[in-house]
Design a protein around this motif. Structure first.
Motif, PDB file in Angstrom:
ATOM      1  N   THR A 154       0.759  -1.104  -0.035  1.00  0.00           N
ATOM      2  CA  THR A 154       0.134  -0.106   0.104  1.00  0.00           C
ATOM      3  C   THR A 154       0.821   1.338   0.014  1.00  0.00           C
ATOM      4  OG1 THR A 154      -1.717  -1.325   1.290  1.00  0.00           O
ATOM      5  CG2 THR A 154      -1.745   1.492   1.246  1.00  0.00           C
ATOM      6  N   LEU A 155       0.727   2.100  -0.889  1.00  0.00           N
ATOM      7  CA  LEU A 155       1.407   3.231  -0.950  1.00  0.00           C
ATOM      8  C   LEU A 155       0.724   4.447  -0.393  1.00  0.00           C
ATOM      9  CD1 LEU A 155       4.014   4.473  -2.590  1.00  0.00           C
ATOM     10  CD2 LEU A 155       2.820   4.849  -4.475  1.00  0.00           C
ATOM     11  N   PHE A 156      -0.764   4.540  -0.778  1.00  0.00           N
ATOM     12  CA  PHE A 156      -1.341   5.538  -0.016  1.00  0.00           C
ATOM     13  C   PHE A 156      -2.897   5.043   0.096  1.00  0.00           C
ATOM     14  CE2 PHE A 156      -0.627   6.875  -4.336  1.00  0.00           C
ATOM     15  CZ  PHE A 156      -1.686   7.051  -5.122  1.00  0.00           C
ATOM     16  N   ARG A 157      -3.628   5.658   0.511  1.00  0.00           N
ATOM     17  CA  ARG A 157      -5.277   5.901   0.661  1.00  0.00           C
ATOM     18  C   ARG A 157      -5.849   7.063   0.293  1.00  0.00           C
ATOM     19  NH1 ARG A 157      -2.692   3.103   4.942  1.00  0.00           N
ATOM     20  NH2 ARG A 157      -3.053   0.828   5.013  1.00  0.00           N
ATOM     21  N   CYS A 158      -6.826   6.829  -0.470  1.00  0.00           N
ATOM     22  CA  CYS A 158      -7.764   8.017  -1.022  1.00  0.00           C
ATOM     23  C   CYS A 158      -9.145   7.839  -0.689  1.00  0.00           C
ATOM     24  CB  CYS A 158      -7.331   8.378  -2.233  1.00  0.00           C
ATOM     25  SG  CYS A 158      -5.796   9.138  -2.453  1.00  0.00           S
ATOM     26  N   SER A 159      -9.978   8.782  -0.353  1.00  0.00           N
ATOM     27  CA  SER A 159     -11.384   8.693  -0.359  1.00  0.00           C
ATOM     28  C   SER A 159     -11.954   9.648  -1.509  1.00  0.00           C
ATOM     29  CB  SER A 159     -11.835   9.462   1.285  1.00  0.00           C
ATOM     30  OG  SER A 159     -13.042   9.385   1.294  1.00  0.00           O
ATOM     31  N   GLY A 160     -12.857   9.320  -2.395  1.00  0.00           N
ATOM     32  CA  GLY A 160     -13.251   9.721  -3.482  1.00  0.00           C
ATOM     33  C   GLY A 160     -14.069   9.409  -4.132  1.00  0.00           C
ATOM     34  N   PHE A 161     -14.358   9.759  -5.506  1.00  0.00           N
ATOM     35  CA  PHE A 161     -15.321   9.368  -6.614  1.00  0.00           C
ATOM     36  C   PHE A 161     -15.031   8.345  -7.270  1.00  0.00           C
ATOM     37  CE2 PHE A 161     -16.597  13.842  -5.303  1.00  0.00           C
ATOM     38  CZ  PHE A 161     -17.806  13.644  -4.438  1.00  0.00           C
ATOM     39  N   ALA A 162     -15.804   7.413  -7.750  1.00  0.00           N
ATOM     40  CA  ALA A 162     -15.401   6.469  -8.884  1.00  0.00           C
ATOM     41  C   ALA A 162     -15.398   7.142 -10.000  1.00  0.00           C
ATOM     42  CB  ALA A 162     -16.520   5.341  -8.738  1.00  0.00           C
ATOM     43  N   GLY A 163     -14.403   6.906 -10.910  1.00  0.00           N
ATOM     44  CA  GLY A 163     -14.233   7.473 -12.216  1.00  0.00           C
ATOM     45  C   GLY A 163     -13.290   8.754 -12.241  1.00  0.00           C
ATOM     46  N   TYR A 164     -12.939   9.131 -11.013  1.00  0.00           N
ATOM     47  CA  TYR A 164     -12.326  10.407 -10.675  1.00  0.00           C
ATOM     48  C   TYR A 164     -10.574   9.978 -10.593  1.00  0.00           C
ATOM     49  CZ  TYR A 164     -10.940  15.062  -9.039  1.00  0.00           C
ATOM     50  OH  TYR A 164     -10.478  16.277  -8.992  1.00  0.00           O
ATOM     51  N   VAL A 165      -9.871  10.489 -11.647  1.00  0.00           N
ATOM     52  CA  VAL A 165      -8.470   9.753 -11.588  1.00  0.00           C
ATOM     53  C   VAL A 165      -7.492  10.803 -10.741  1.00  0.00           C
ATOM     54  CG1 VAL A 165      -8.789   8.404 -13.923  1.00  0.00           C
ATOM     55  CG2 VAL A 165      -7.942  10.928 -13.857  1.00  0.00           C
ATOM     56  N   GLY A 166      -7.912  11.789 -10.597  1.00  0.00           N
ATOM     57  CA  GLY A 166      -7.121  12.781  -9.753  1.00  0.00           C
ATOM     58  C   GLY A 166      -7.515  12.496  -8.208  1.00  0.00           C
TER      59      GLY A 166
ATOM     60  N   LEU B 248       1.535  12.154  -4.104  1.00  0.00           N
ATOM     61  CA  LEU B 248       1.396  11.024  -3.578  1.00  0.00           C
ATOM     62  C   LEU B 248       2.219   9.802  -4.161  1.00  0.00           C
ATOM     63  CD1 LEU B 248      -2.590  11.182  -3.231  1.00  0.00           C
ATOM     64  CD2 LEU B 248      -0.971  10.911  -1.612  1.00  0.00           C
ATOM     65  N   MET B 249       2.460   9.934  -5.447  1.00  0.00           N
ATOM     66  CA  MET B 249       3.032   8.915  -5.841  1.00  0.00           C
ATOM     67  C   MET B 249       4.762   9.117  -5.819  1.00  0.00           C
ATOM     68  SD  MET B 249       1.207   6.523  -7.565  1.00  0.00           S
ATOM     69  CE  MET B 249       2.460   5.840  -8.615  1.00  0.00           C
ATOM     70  N   GLU B 250       5.164  10.368  -5.939  1.00  0.00           N
ATOM     71  CA  GLU B 250       6.590  10.604  -5.855  1.00  0.00           C
ATOM     72  C   GLU B 250       7.224  10.986  -4.556  1.00  0.00           C
ATOM     73  OE1 GLU B 250       7.263  13.210  -9.069  1.00  0.00           O
ATOM     74  OE2 GLU B 250       6.027  11.866 -10.603  1.00  0.00           O
ATOM     75  N   ALA B 251       6.560  12.015  -3.836  1.00  0.00           N
ATOM     76  CA  ALA B 251       7.013  12.801  -2.769  1.00  0.00           C
ATOM     77  C   ALA B 251       7.302  11.563  -1.583  1.00  0.00           C
ATOM     78  CB  ALA B 251       6.232  13.534  -2.126  1.00  0.00           C
ATOM     79  N   LYS B 252       8.237  11.515  -0.619  1.00  0.00           N
ATOM     80  CA  LYS B 252       8.547  10.621   0.428  1.00  0.00           C
ATOM     81  C   LYS B 252       8.257  11.199   1.395  1.00  0.00           C
ATOM     82  CE  LYS B 252      12.663   8.622  -1.926  1.00  0.00           C
ATOM     83  NZ  LYS B 252      12.675   9.550  -3.158  1.00  0.00           N
ATOM     84  N   ASN B 253       7.881  12.516   1.651  1.00  0.00           N
ATOM     85  CA  ASN B 253       7.818  13.004   2.935  1.00  0.00           C
ATOM     86  C   ASN B 253       6.700  14.339   2.787  1.00  0.00           C
ATOM     87  OD1 ASN B 253       9.498  15.002   2.458  1.00  0.00           O
ATOM     88  ND2 ASN B 253      10.951  13.572   2.918  1.00  0.00           N
ATOM     89  N   TYR B 254       6.354  14.992   3.885  1.00  0.00           N
ATOM     90  CA  TYR B 254       5.681  16.152   4.031  1.00  0.00           C
ATOM     91  C   TYR B 254       6.198  17.284   3.120  1.00  0.00           C
ATOM     92  CZ  TYR B 254       3.753  20.466   5.843  1.00  0.00           C
ATOM     93  OH  TYR B 254       3.158  21.656   6.146  1.00  0.00           O
ATOM     94  N   ARG B 255       7.854  17.397   3.566  1.00  0.00           N
ATOM     95  CA  ARG B 255       8.185  18.547   2.673  1.00  0.00           C
ATOM     96  C   ARG B 255       8.650  18.341   1.360  1.00  0.00           C
ATOM     97  NH1 ARG B 255       9.059  23.484   3.226  1.00  0.00           N
ATOM     98  NH2 ARG B 255       8.900  23.076   5.450  1.00  0.00           N
ATOM     99  N   GLU B 256       8.743  17.251   0.883  1.00  0.00           N
ATOM    100  CA  GLU B 256       8.726  16.928  -0.701  1.00  0.00           C
ATOM    101  C   GLU B 256       7.400  17.297  -1.310  1.00  0.00           C
ATOM    102  OE1 GLU B 256      10.518  13.397  -1.758  1.00  0.00           O
ATOM    103  OE2 GLU B 256      12.197  13.542  -0.631  1.00  0.00           O
ATOM    104  N   ALA B 257       6.443  16.776  -0.626  1.00  0.00           N
ATOM    105  CA  ALA B 257       5.075  16.980  -1.341  1.00  0.00           C
ATOM    106  C   ALA B 257       4.670  18.465  -1.381  1.00  0.00           C
ATOM    107  CB  ALA B 257       4.017  16.328  -0.345  1.00  0.00           C
ATOM    108  N   TYR B 258       4.945  19.064  -0.151  1.00  0.00           N
ATOM    109  CA  TYR B 258       4.861  20.644  -0.112  1.00  0.00           C
ATOM    110  C   TYR B 258       5.389  21.596  -1.102  1.00  0.00           C
ATOM    111  CZ  TYR B 258       5.124  25.342   2.024  1.00  0.00           C
ATOM    112  OH  TYR B 258       5.256  26.559   2.170  1.00  0.00           O
ATOM    113  N   ASP B 259       6.664  21.209  -1.442  1.00  0.00           N
ATOM    114  CA  ASP B 259       7.399  21.673  -2.239  1.00  0.00           C
ATOM    115  C   ASP B 259       6.980  21.690  -3.954  1.00  0.00           C
ATOM    116  OD1 ASP B 259       9.134  22.927  -0.376  1.00  0.00           O
ATOM    117  OD2 ASP B 259      10.703  21.386  -0.797  1.00  0.00           O
ATOM    118  N   MET B 260       6.314  20.350  -4.020  1.00  0.00           N
ATOM    119  CA  MET B 260       5.642  20.038  -5.116  1.00  0.00           C
ATOM    120  C   MET B 260       4.386  20.839  -5.538  1.00  0.00           C
ATOM    121  SD  MET B 260       6.120  15.763  -5.732  1.00  0.00           S
ATOM    122  CE  MET B 260       5.448  15.850  -7.239  1.00  0.00           C
TER     123      MET B 260
END
Length: 419
Positions: free
Chosen positions: A167-179, A223-235
């Motif tokens: 498991t890489l991450f978990r998301c809550s959302g709509f079917a058919g939504y690729v974002g 979610l796919m690339e960042a390893k931590n909060y700081r990397e995600a924040y910068d993106m």
């Protein structure tokens, strides 16, 4: 598709639990947990969502009709079609393959599916809160609000996105939504999106012509690339996108929490949790212009009435998010996340008039007799529910115990492809 159709519950709790439940003013749906799916990010992109789309096919076709009716007044569907084939398919290969595959299962055009994705992102009306608890861990709670909530609740799910079998991450959302708009990456960060209304659909289409992604595609990349909060924040503060947005974040280190206010070029303002700011409320107005924004004002007042020495996700949920005006007929789900503890839970909402039966929140759990406190933290684990923490309850779900499959560690059904 494998699901559990019947469930039995045996609880051995102190009588006061029932009294507290009956006196509660919170409301949830009769079945408060959305279905859960495993999504293999190593699978062929065109077929990655086949089983999910088949499961939600009928209500998704209703959503497609609604979107087409609403976009018709702008007379720009042709422009989105042009953009999809000339821009999106050229610059976002994997995403366009997913959209094509979803459209194929539904029997609609890829342009219609692309429009549904744009509609989801540009219509999200939410309340989100990032806060710092007594141990300086950041937590996030959010209500997801949309028009046509009754139908959109029918296409809502929780996904466990896996790569390499993990498991890489978990998301809550709509079917058919690729974002992705409400997600938690294990032991790294949580992120949530609120719409910021800066551009009309026509202006959004023009932004798409410059090959700019939807904001939720930026979140997907993080979610796919960042390893931590700081990397995600910068993106998420730097890259361009088609629209404005508010991005709410929480990390695992001390005071890692923020709200990013974006336009199409990047961040224009960032609020951070720190020694003096222990919570931030974000709805759909800029924090410097919240006059008339009742949801922000009331939620802020309720948070100020608490303090971070005893703040919990449960208190944010029950004392703020599940109370009007933040709880509305348009509220589809309440999501609570604590990345430090790898914790994420989603409750579906229903009509405001519906009485609350909190017992339903704990009626689908790990198979066999087991103390709640011993269940590992996972999606829909009740360990943060204050009613459960106080009492030693034994739960039993016969289907889960007998079949030994089809439920996750939090007890909700997992729907997988047939082999």
């Amino acid at each position: 598709v494998s699901t559990q159709s019947t469930w039995e519950l045996e609880m051995n709790c102190f009588p006061i639990v029932l009294a507290m439940i009956l006196l509660s003013s919170t409301r949830v749906a009769a079945d408060p947990f959305p279905p859960a799916f495993d999504v293999d990010m190593d699978a062929v992109d065109y077929h990655r969502y086949d089983s999910i789309i088949e499961y939600f096919k009928e209500p998704l076709l209703e959503v497609n009709t609604i979107v087409n009716e609403e976009i018709a007044s702008y007379n720009i569907k042709w422009a989105f079609g042009l953009i999809y084939y000339l821009i999106t398919k050229q610059f976002y290969n994997e995403i366009s393959h997913e959209i094509d595959g979803i459209a194929n299962v539904l029997g609609i055009s890829s342009v219609d599916m692309f429009l549904m994705n744009c509609y989801y992102e540009l219509s999200v009306l939410c309340t989100a809160i990032t806060a710092r608890d007594a141990e300086n861990h950041a937590i996030v709670g959010r209500n997801l609000d949309f028009s046509h909530a009754d139908i959109l609740r029918k296409v809502y799910f929780v996904g466990q996105y896996k790569k390499g079998g993990k498991t890489l991450f978990r998301c809550s959302g709509f079917a058919g939504y690729v974002g992705f708009m409400t997600c938690s990456k294990d032991h790294a960060f949580a992120v949530s999106l609120n719409a910021r209304y800066l551009y009309s659909p026509t202006e959004t289409a023009l932004n798409l012509l410059f090959a700019r992604p939807l904001v939720t595609w930026l979140i997907r990349d993080a979610l796919m690339e960042a390893k931590n909060y700081r990397e995600a924040y910068d993106m998420l503060i730097k890259n361009r996108a088609v629209s404005g947005a508010f991005i709410i974040m929480a990390g695992v280190q001390k005071n890692e929490g923020c709200v990013i206010t974006r336009d199409r070029l990047g961040a224009v303002d960032v609020q951070h949790l720190n020694k003096t700011t222990w919570f931030i409320v974000q709805c759909n107005s800029d924090h410097w212009d919240i006059q008339g924004d009742e949801r922000t004002v009331v939620a802020t007042q309720r948070m100020e009435a608490m303090n971070n020495t005893n703040i919990t996700l449960s208190r944010i949920a029950y004392e703020v998010l599940m109370q009007p005006p933040n709880l509305r007929d348009k509220t589809i789900a309440t999501v609570l996340m604590e990345p430090k503890e790898n914790y994420m839970i989603t409750y579906l909402s229903s009509s405001v008039e519906e009485p609350v039966v909190l017992m339903n929140m704990v009626n689908k759990r790990q198979g066999g007799y087991q103390k709640v406190a011993e269940i590992p933290l996972f999606i829909d684990n009740p360990i943060h529910n204050p009613l459960i923490l106080l009492y030693d309850c034994l739960l039993y779900t016969s289907d889960a115990a007998d079949e030994q499959r089809g439920v996750d560690l939090g007890g909700r059904r997992i729907i997988k492809k047939k082999k």
